[in-house]
Design an enzyme around this catalytic site. Structure first.
Site, mmCIF file in Angstrom:
data_model
loop_
_atom_site.group_PDB
_atom_site.id
_atom_site.type_symbol
_atom_site.label_atom_id
_atom_site.label_comp_id
_atom_site.label_asym_id
_atom_site.label_seq_id
_atom_site.Cartn_x
_atom_site.Cartn_y
_atom_site.Cartn_z
ATOM 1 N N GLU A 1 -6.024 11.827 2.199
ATOM 2 C CA GLU A 1 -5.229 10.871 1.432
ATOM 3 C C GLU A 1 -6.096 10.097 0.444
ATOM 4 O O GLU A 1 -5.671 9.813 -0.684
ATOM 5 C CB GLU A 1 -4.536 9.919 2.404
ATOM 6 C CG GLU A 1 -3.616 8.907 1.762
ATOM 7 C CD GLU A 1 -2.944 8.005 2.778
ATOM 8 O OE1 GLU A 1 -2.059 7.234 2.377
ATOM 9 O OE2 GLU A 1 -3.314 8.060 3.978
ATOM 10 N N ASP B 1 0.142 -1.190 -2.684
ATOM 11 C CA ASP B 1 0.253 -1.895 -1.414
ATOM 12 C C ASP B 1 -0.566 -3.178 -1.308
ATOM 13 O O ASP B 1 -0.105 -4.240 -1.672
ATOM 14 C CB ASP B 1 -0.087 -0.939 -0.264
ATOM 15 C CG ASP B 1 0.927 0.191 -0.138
ATOM 16 O OD1 ASP B 1 1.634 0.440 -1.121
ATOM 17 O OD2 ASP B 1 1.008 0.816 0.921
#
Length: 724
Positions: free
Chosen positions: A683, A486
């Site tokens: 995460e 990302d």
């Protein structure tokens, strides 16, 4: 919520799940079991138990609602006689569909120890709470998945009627007023509500009409014991934590992490939103291409629904990401392949069945309106020129490695062993599987080469091969979502002459995997072709991406004079050839890579490898998604690469073993510590504090910690002390 998830789970037998509902002061346990038999997939049962928490009042009132709906052709009806006061005893349903045949569902009354709220309001006379309340609804099939809003809408009508009847000053107590209507009738969705006082227990059974016998509570009790013992025995055989994590507390942790990974496997079906306009701007060949592609994406009429499609997959997080992600899935399946190779190969095949005629697989599988309800509209469209890291090829390498090791010893304590390891016990089955899938793999591989190529010739770059260079499509100035990394820093501004270190490394891993597959199934000419590509990729990684000045691998771009230059952002991208296993033990680059990994001012932290160097001006800036946090998937690749190099003779062998031992310890201990503290897997993890952050209950690739725990302990060889 003080935590929730599977304590133990096996997709073939069942397991136990616990919900620690601190807000409602009750712990809910569901014990789900599968019971084989018949021609329609067998039967199942689930035992639901509620235990008041320590801070609960003496009379804790808990309301439980079960619902069942029938989508598509078929029927589902309540078979009890209607009673305006509710159902005494079991609630029974009967149904039929093409896939399931005839079947029955039953919600039991539970043991005599179950308590119910006593009468405390005159409304109790018309709706006694020692009975089950049943409401039947006829729902538009497209809305059956919206059970929660449908329930609340139905319940509001009942609440309004009670308030109208008794008035706000004399309203029934909450456990009486927040109830559904007693309304048994025709419908395709049925709600069953039970209200308890104190601890409770009841069963829900599904009995296939083609099974030899119906499911009973006694049968569930026996199946629960069998599933629990089988899970524990199998875990000890295939995924047992090795020293220094071979203590009871780590075993419980490992059971939970793996169970939530495998408990997230599901079946998804529906249409997808795809842009197949093939706009020329999507080639991204011009400077300023990201502005052109943004404009192309806004054109009307280019986005269409495709499908429906089906997918059998695991997911990153049941509550937050309940759908398939292509690059996540390869990581998910790494520990699953050790547990159940047959299951793993079914999932891999399901993914490749999504491939289109060009060889593209959508990187995010958002199938149907239910899946789309969890995704912002700007991220729902899939683009056939967008790639994603080909991590499923990690599983083909795992399969081939296991085949080369020979058939595994049979686990006599596991009733499902012959199914789980069918492809390993009989290598011809595995080869047939690869042969059948090979045309799709080949199509996918050459789609990558065609669509993600990088430009060498236009910029007079010197390299062993003029063809082996790669560039992610789908770039913007701030993100390369297609890479999976990302917001990781890239050359600025974006340029069509960029070359990406991580992508050429993934292509090297993918090519190696394709070569090994071709060798395994006897495609010798193809294997030679892949060997040529593989050699050229490895040579070009050094020629195009190694920076002598920075002593690391770097992305490349083009300067104002149209000359190639390196742009170095030290972090995960810098070590990708190492992460993907492309650096041999004798590589002259390996020492510098190990320096970067082990330096506390660069990637090393007490909690795992940082995604971006601490020395980078971009460290912890902007979105800070891949700009500092510790990610388990990349750290797993690092641990595996270190272990492989520690087993091979070479000048860095001892050093790799030492770093492996310390990194393995740091990763496991931090994820375990945060799991104990918060009751969740996360995460990502903060590189400065070790705290879990972003999405909680992220039991996808964070569950790779289980695989790391099961890897060998090399501390005796390295002199690293066990301080756990």
């Amino acid at each position: 919520m003080a935590g929730y998830g599977w304590d133990e789970y096996d997709v073939r037998l069942g397991g136990r799940q616990t919900i620690h509902d601190a807000g409602n002061m009750v712990d809910i346990t569901t014990e789900f079991v599968k019971i084989p038999g018949g021609q329609h997939g067998g039967s199942w049962g689930v035992r639901i138990k509620g235990t008041p928490r320590d801070d609960a009042p003496e009379h804790l009132i808990t309301s439980m609602i079960f619902y069942a709906g029938m989508e598509g052709f078929g029927s589902l009806q309540i078979s009890n006689e209607a009673d305006e006061l509710g159902i005494e005893g079991e609630v029974k349903m009967e149904g039929s569909s093409n896939e399931l045949g005839d079947f029955s569902l039953e919600v039991t009354e539970g043991p005599e120890t179950n308590g119910h709220p006593p009468p405390s309001h005159k409304s109790y006379a018309s709706k006694p709470l020692d009975r089950s309340i049943v409401a039947s609804l006829q729902v538009d099939e497209a809305n059956i998945w919206q059970a929660k809003p449908l329930l609340f809408q139905h319940m509001k009508t009942e609440i309004d009627e009670m308030i109208s009847l008794y008035g706000e000053e004399n309203a029934p107590p909450p456990w009486q007023i927040f109830t559904i209507a007693n309304n048994i009738g025709d419908g395709n969705m049925h709600f069953v509500q039970k209200v308890f006082d104190g601890a409770f227990e009841f069963d829900i059974t599904f009995s296939s009409g083609s099974a030899p016998e119906p499911v009973t509570s006694e049968l569930i009790s026996g199946a629960i014991k069998t599933a629990t013992k089988s899970f524990s025995d199998r875990f000890s055989n295939v995924l047992a934590p090795k020293a220094p994590f071979d203590k009871a507390k780590y075993r419980t942790f490992a059971h939970s992490m793996f169970s939530n990974l495998i408990g997230g496997i599901g079946y998804f079906f529906g249409d997808a939103i795809v842009d197949r306009s093939y706009a020329p701007e999507y080639e991204e060949e011009n400077e300023g291409f990201w502005q052109e592609t943004a404009e192309a994406r806004q054109r009307q009429g280019v986005v269409k629904l495709e499908g429906p499609a089906e997918l059998y997959t695991s997911i990153p997080s049941r509550p937050f990401f309940p759908r398939g992600f292509l690059w996540d899935e390869g990581f998910h399946l790494v520990p699953v392949a050790d547990w159940d190779m047959d299951l793993t190969l079914d999932i891999v095949k399901s993914w490749f069945n999504l491939i289109d005629e060009d060889g593209w697989i959508g990187r995010e599988q958002i199938l149907g309106p239910e899946a789309r309800s969890k995704v912002p509209s700007e991220f729902q469209v899939q683009y056939p020129h967008y790639a994603n890291p080909p991590t499923l090829f990690l599983i083909f390498e795992s399969l081939i490695n296991k085949l080369q090791q020979g058939p595994p010893g049979k686990d006599s304590s596991d009733p499902m062993e012959s199914i789980r390891s069918a492809h390993l016990q009989n290598p011809e089955n595995a080869k047939d599987y690869l042969r059948n899938l090979y045309p799709l793999l080949k199509r996918h591989y050459f789609w990558f080469r065609k669509t993600q190529w990088g430009d060498i010739k236009s910029y007079d770059r010197e390299a062993f091969s003029t063809k082996e260079a790669y560039r992610w499509r789908g770039r913007s100035p701030t993100h390369v979502l297609t890479s999976g990394l990302d917001d990781y820093p890239r050359p600025q501004p974006p340029h069509p002459g960029e070359l990406h270190t991580d992508l050429i490394s993934w292509m090297g891993m993918m090519t190696r995997s394709m070569r090994r597959i071709a060798e395994t199934i006897g495609e010798t000419d193809d294997a030679k072709e892949y060997q040529g590509y593989e050699t050229a990729i490895i040579r070009n990684i050094d020629d195009l991406h190694w920076s002598k000045k920075e002593q690391t691998y770097c992305d490349a771009t083009v300067d104002d004079y149209e000359e190639s230059k390196h742009v170095c952002h030290k972090g995960y991208v810098s070590i990708f050839p190492f992460l993907t296993g492309l650096l041999p033990p004798e590589s002259p680059r390996l020492g510098a890579i190990l320096d970067l990994i082990s330096d506390p001012e660069e990637l090393w932290s007490p909690y795992g490898l940082r995604s971006l160097s601490k020395s980078s001006p971009n460290y912890m800036t902007g979105e800070n998604y891949w700009r500092s946090p510790v990610w388990m998937n990349m750290n797993y690749l690092a641990v595996k690469a270190l272990y492989d190099l520690a087993q091979a003779a070479g000048p860095q062998q001892a050093r790799c073993a030492k770093i492996y031992t310390s990194l393995r310890k740091n990763l496991v201990e931090n994820v375990f510590r945060e799991w104990e503290r918060t009751k969740f897997a996360w995460e990502q993890y903060n590189p400065e504090t070790g705290e879990g952050q972003r999405t909680q209950h992220f039991t996808g690739w964070t569950s790779l910690v289980v695989k790391i725990m099961a890897m060998p302990d090399l501390s005796e060889k390295t002199g690293v002390k066990d301080e756990l």
